[in-house]
Every structure is written in structure tokens, then in C-alpha cells.
Design a protein around this motif. Structure first.
Motif, PDB file in Angstrom:
ATOM      1  N   PHE A 104      49.606  36.092  34.540  1.00 44.40           N
ATOM      2  CA  PHE A 104      49.724  35.539  35.895  1.00 44.40           C
ATOM      3  C   PHE A 104      48.502  35.893  36.741  1.00 44.40           C
ATOM      4  O   PHE A 104      47.875  35.022  37.356  1.00 44.40           O
ATOM      5  N   ALA A 105      48.142  37.172  36.762  1.00 40.38           N
ATOM      6  CA  ALA A 105      47.020  37.606  37.597  1.00 40.38           C
ATOM      7  C   ALA A 105      45.705  37.013  37.107  1.00 40.38           C
ATOM      8  O   ALA A 105      44.826  36.672  37.908  1.00 40.38           O
ATOM      9  N   PHE A 106      45.558  36.883  35.793  1.00 38.58           N
ATOM     10  CA  PHE A 106      44.337  36.290  35.250  1.00 38.58           C
ATOM     11  C   PHE A 106      44.246  34.820  35.632  1.00 38.58           C
ATOM     12  O   PHE A 106      43.184  34.342  36.055  1.00 38.58           O
ATOM     13  N   ASP A 107      45.346  34.093  35.494  1.00 37.69           N
ATOM     14  CA  ASP A 107      45.353  32.669  35.873  1.00 37.69           C
ATOM     15  C   ASP A 107      45.046  32.501  37.353  1.00 37.69           C
ATOM     16  O   ASP A 107      44.296  31.611  37.751  1.00 37.69           O
ATOM     17  N   LEU A 108      45.624  33.368  38.175  1.00 35.15           N
ATOM     18  CA  LEU A 108      45.360  33.286  39.612  1.00 35.15           C
ATOM     19  C   LEU A 108      43.904  33.627  39.909  1.00 35.15           C
ATOM     20  O   LEU A 108      43.263  32.987  40.738  1.00 35.15           O
ATOM     21  N   SER A 109      43.366  34.615  39.201  1.00 32.19           N
ATOM     22  CA  SER A 109      41.971  35.005  39.441  1.00 32.19           C
ATOM     23  C   SER A 109      41.003  33.902  39.046  1.00 32.19           C
ATOM     24  O   SER A 109      39.923  33.775  39.636  1.00 32.19           O
ATOM     25  N   LYS A 110      41.371  33.095  38.067  1.00 31.80           N
ATOM     26  CA  LYS A 110      40.502  32.008  37.617  1.00 31.80           C
ATOM     27  C   LYS A 110      40.642  30.743  38.450  1.00 31.80           C
ATOM     28  O   LYS A 110      39.864  29.808  38.298  1.00 31.80           O
ATOM     29  N   GLY A 111      41.627  30.702  39.340  1.00 38.48           N
ATOM     30  CA  GLY A 111      41.785  29.544  40.208  1.00 38.48           C
ATOM     31  C   GLY A 111      42.700  28.472  39.662  1.00 38.48           C
ATOM     32  O   GLY A 111      42.811  27.390  40.256  1.00 38.48           O
ATOM     33  N   THR A 112      43.393  28.755  38.566  1.00 35.95           N
ATOM     34  CA  THR A 112      44.320  27.758  38.012  1.00 35.95           C
ATOM     35  C   THR A 112      45.663  27.772  38.729  1.00 35.95           C
ATOM     36  O   THR A 112      46.512  26.915  38.471  1.00 35.95           O
ATOM     37  N   ILE A 113      45.867  28.757  39.595  1.00 30.94           N
ATOM     38  CA  ILE A 113      47.053  28.813  40.450  1.00 30.94           C
ATOM     39  C   ILE A 113      46.587  28.711  41.890  1.00 30.94           C
ATOM     40  O   ILE A 113      45.641  29.382  42.305  1.00 30.94           O
ATOM     41  N   LEU A 138      42.346  40.055  39.537  1.00 33.57           N
ATOM     42  CA  LEU A 138      41.676  40.533  38.328  1.00 33.57           C
ATOM     43  C   LEU A 138      41.612  42.056  38.331  1.00 33.57           C
ATOM     44  O   LEU A 138      41.838  42.700  37.299  1.00 33.57           O
ATOM     45  N   GLY A 139      41.332  42.641  39.492  1.00 33.70           N
ATOM     46  CA  GLY A 139      41.281  44.091  39.607  1.00 33.70           C
ATOM     47  C   GLY A 139      42.603  44.746  39.281  1.00 33.70           C
ATOM     48  O   GLY A 139      42.643  45.870  38.758  1.00 33.70           O
ATOM     49  N   SER A 140      43.708  44.054  39.581  1.00 30.85           N
ATOM     50  CA  SER A 140      45.029  44.628  39.292  1.00 30.85           C
ATOM     51  C   SER A 140      45.251  44.797  37.799  1.00 30.85           C
ATOM     52  O   SER A 140      45.923  45.744  37.364  1.00 30.85           O
ATOM     53  N   ILE A 141      44.688  43.913  36.990  1.00 28.22           N
ATOM     54  CA  ILE A 141      44.815  44.026  35.536  1.00 28.22           C
ATOM     55  C   ILE A 141      44.025  45.232  35.043  1.00 28.22           C
ATOM     56  O   ILE A 141      44.499  46.027  34.222  1.00 28.22           O
TER      57      ILE A 141
END
Length: 409
Positions: free
Chosen positions: A193-202, A296-299
Motif C-alpha cells: 500500500f505505502a509503495f503504491d501510494l509513494s509511486k503515485g498509483t493511489i 516510502l519512508g514508513s516502509i
């Protein structure tokens, strides 16, 4: 338009407890020439460990692509880096076109799980408020709740991260007796979820409540994100600012007809509650890049915390801060841990992964996450696979507990 309030606080005392590897009492000031020195105040000290570990990952990624114009090469082993005396070349010989520089912001955003409302971010004026919240307010809210639970809209993201349903952000279980697979699955799903959000897909503007109640892609997270509580408190829609808040927040008189905005997914990563004594109203940062890099930092933060001996059991004993590259045999929960003993393991660790590590070490794992973020179309690569290599299920694992070395006496 004002952002959603978190919780109202009164300044009581000063301390600086954290349930994670230590970080500075405010974030790195100069991203191009960062200092990783230990902060101190009145005899207390706070090491910049999350920041320093992140810088090591950035250096490793840069080293793997030393002769490349881009960051195309995946780092596979960062163990050559000397953690005791790091000389960070990336901050000395900077190329204005270097791709690594766009990730320097991670030196700040890696703090997000510890400080999700940016109370000790660019300023330390609210550090006392932050400390009182983590040390006193959050635990008090648990005791006052009929179910002994932290409620996200009532108690705030900070309490939810350290004491509530988002403790997996620190590689910890919410309570004693939780099955191993629950925390593992939350960590793996959050990474997606966090990666997808960081990439702008969410979309950051997606309504928080609607996103989670209709969610299928990240199903294990639905309950812990407390969308039902968000609706129960009316945060799923714009609403009038209660009259009593004007008494404590003079800035509201500049906008007497203002409203609190409905919570969006961006609200989760953009809060800024840096007033010195209260957080009844909070601002929101507007830099989309910083918001997405907070995800991304949260991961990266979650990976790093998973190697703290007070967060997980990797077949190490005692509270000495060490990093072992063995599988996680038990996730710890903070509820019945001694805060003093817990913090001993969150100091700068000795790296003891040896020549044949079973799991990825935290520096290599974070370097690979950043590499993947920069090369999202790499075939056969997935951020959840990296997290699995960090956890590396041992086959037989115990349900969560406080841990022998950390249990309250």
C-alpha cells in the motif's frame, strides 16, 4: 479550510520516549550536508539512528551504480559499509543531475511512523508536547477506554502508531498473544500500500473512509486503518469547526466560517501539529513529493525497526543493541514491556549478521526498496518480496509477547 484535529494537549513535562530506533529530537536540517550527531538536552541523549541507517542505504545504492548515469543496478550486499565510522561520499561529491539526490528527503520522512504528525520535524518547539503524548497521554487514553483500545480519530495518529492498531509500523504486534502471521501479513500488505501510494498509483485525494471500506487490494489493513471509527466521528466528510475550539485556537478567528476537511489518504501522511502546547487543530503540508516519500519512508522505518531486539526476537538474547540476520521467531508487543529496557536496544546496534545471513540486513533491504522505487518496472521485483526476505518466516513462530529481557518487573 482547516485540517482534521488530532488531540488536545497541555504541556506537562519534558522527556523523549520512542518505541523505535532512536532519532534526533528534530529532523536533519540540511539534506545536502546532513549531521548524524547525537542530540542532547539536560543530560538526555538521542541518537540519529533511523537517519544514519537510511544514509547508509543511500550510499550503498549509489555505490552499486558508481559508473552509471542512473540507479539501474540493484544493491545486493551492503555489509561492506563500516557502520561505526561512515564517511558518506554521496553528501560530499554531489552531481546536480544525480538521481540519488531526490531520495535525500528520506532522511526526514523515515521518521514518519515515530512522528506522523510532524511534532518534532523541522522544529523542536513541540518536543515536550510530543514526549508527554507518547509517555502519558496515549497510555491514559487506553486506560479510559472501555475496550482498552486506541481510537484513531479520538486519540490521534501518534498514539495509534505507538500504542494502537498501527504498531506493525514498528514491526511490533498490537497486543500480547497475537498470532505471528497477523503482524507479518500487516507488514507485507502495508509495504504494498505505502509503495503504491509513494509511486503515485493511489490518489492522495481519495476519501479515506470510502477507500478502505471498498478495499480489496490491501484487505488485511482494512480493520487496523479504522475507517469505521473515522465515519463514527464524522471525519469522513467536511464538517463545521466546534465553537469550543475557538477558545484555544486564536488563528481560527481568521476564518470564522471555516470547516474541517474530510479525511483523505493524503491526510494520513501530511499532518503537521507543531504548535508548542496543543494539537486541537493541525495544518497539513502541501508538498506532494514529501507526502509520498513519507509513505516510502514508513516502509524503510518498518524494516529498520524489525532488527531491534526490543521489537522482534531473531534468536538473540539480552537487551544489547545488535542486528542479527536470523528469521523473526516472535514479534514483541509494547504493552507489558519496560520502557527503560526497551530503549536500551534502540541505541546504535552492532552488526552481527556474519558471512551467511538468512535474512536481508536492514541496510541492504532499504537500499533495495529505494532502488525498486526508482525502477518500478523491473520485472519479477515486488516490494512485498523484499519484506518477506526481511522477516523470513522460520516455520515455527510464537505468538507475540513482551520478550523475556523486556518484561516489566
Amino acid at each position: 479550510m482547516k485540517s482534521t484535529p488530532t488531540i488536545s494537549l497541555i504541556l506537562i513535562t519534558i522527556a523523549f520516549p520512542l518505541h523505535a530506533y532512536e532519532l534526533g529530537k528534530k529532523s536533519v536540517e540540511n539534506l545536502n550536508k546532513p549531521s548524524f550527531s547525537t542530540d542532547s538536552l539536560l543530560g538526555l541523549e538521542w541518537q540519529r539512528n533511523h537517519e544514519r541507517l537510511t544514509a547508509m542505504s543511500l550510499q550503498c545504492l549509489a555505490d552499486a551504480n558508481r559508473n552509471n548515469a542512473s540507479l539501474e543496478n540493484k544493491p545486493t550486499d551492503c555489509s561492506y559499509l563500516d557502520s561505526s565510522n561512515m564517511d558518506f561520499e554521496i553528501f560530499k561529491q554531489q552531481d546536480s543531475k544525480s538521481e540519488i539526490q531526490k531520495y535525500f528527503q528520506l532522511l526526514r520522512t523515515v521518521r514518519w511512523p515515530d512522528d506522523p504528525t510532524r511534532q518534532i520535524y523541522l522544529s523542536d518547539k513541540s518536543s515536550a508536547k510530543f514526549a508527554v503524548t507518547v509517555k502519558e497521554i496515549c497510555s491514559g487514553r487506553i486506560e479510559d477506554d472501555i475496550d482498552n483500545k486506541i481510537v484513531l480519530p479520538r486519540d490521534g495518529i501518534l498514539c495509534t502508531s505507538h500504542y494502537g492498531s498501527l504498531q506493525f509500523l514498528h514491526a511490533m504486534a498490537e497486543k500480547d498473544g497475537e498470532e505471528h502471521r497477523v503482524t507479518q501479513e500487516l507488514m507485507e500488505t502495508w509495504s504494498r500500500f505505502a509503495f503504491d501510494l509513494s509511486k503515485g498509483t493511489i490518489d492522495l485525494t481519495d476519501n479515506y473512509h470510502k477507500f478502505w471500506i471498498k478495499n480489496d487490494a490491501y484487505q488485511p489493513l482494512v480493520q487496523v486503518m479504522q475507517a469505521d471509527k473515522i465515519k463514527e466521528w464524522g471525519w469522513h466528510k467536511d464538517r463545521d469547526i466546534p465553537a469550543y475550539l475557538y477558545i484555544f485556537n486564536w488563528d481560527l478567528f481568521d476564518d470564522p466560517d471555516g470547516t474541517f476537511n474530510a479525511w483523505t489518504l493524503g491526510s494520513l501522511f501530511s499532518m503537521e501539529c507543531d504548535a508548542a502546547t496543543q494539537s486541537s487543530t493541525c495544518g497539513q503540508i502541501e508538498d506532494e513529493n514529501e507526502i509520498r516519500l513519507s509513505a516510502l519512508g514508513s516502509i524503510i522505518h518498518m524494516i529498520q525497526d524489525s532488527y531491534s531486539n526490543s521489537h522482534t526476537n531473531r534468536s538473540t538474547f539480552g537487551a544489547k543493541p545488535t542486528i542479527s540476520c536470523s528469521p523473526i521467531t516472535q514479534f514483541y508487543s509494547y504493552t507489558n514491556q519496560s520502557s527503560d529496557t526497551h530503549s536500551e536496544s534502540d541505541k546504535w546496534p552492532d552488526f552481527e549478521c556474519g558471512d551467511n545471513p538468512i535474512t536481508l540486513d536492514p541496510v541492504t533491504a532499504a537500499a533495495q526498496v529505494i532502488w525498486l522505487h526508482n525502477n518500478p518496472t523491473s520485472r519479477g521485483e515486488d516490494v512485498q518480496d523484499i519484506i518477506k526476505k526481511v522477516i523470513s518466516h522460520p516455520g515455527i513462530a510464537r505468538s507475540s509477547g513482551s520478550g523475556t529481557s523486556y518484561k516489566k518487573i
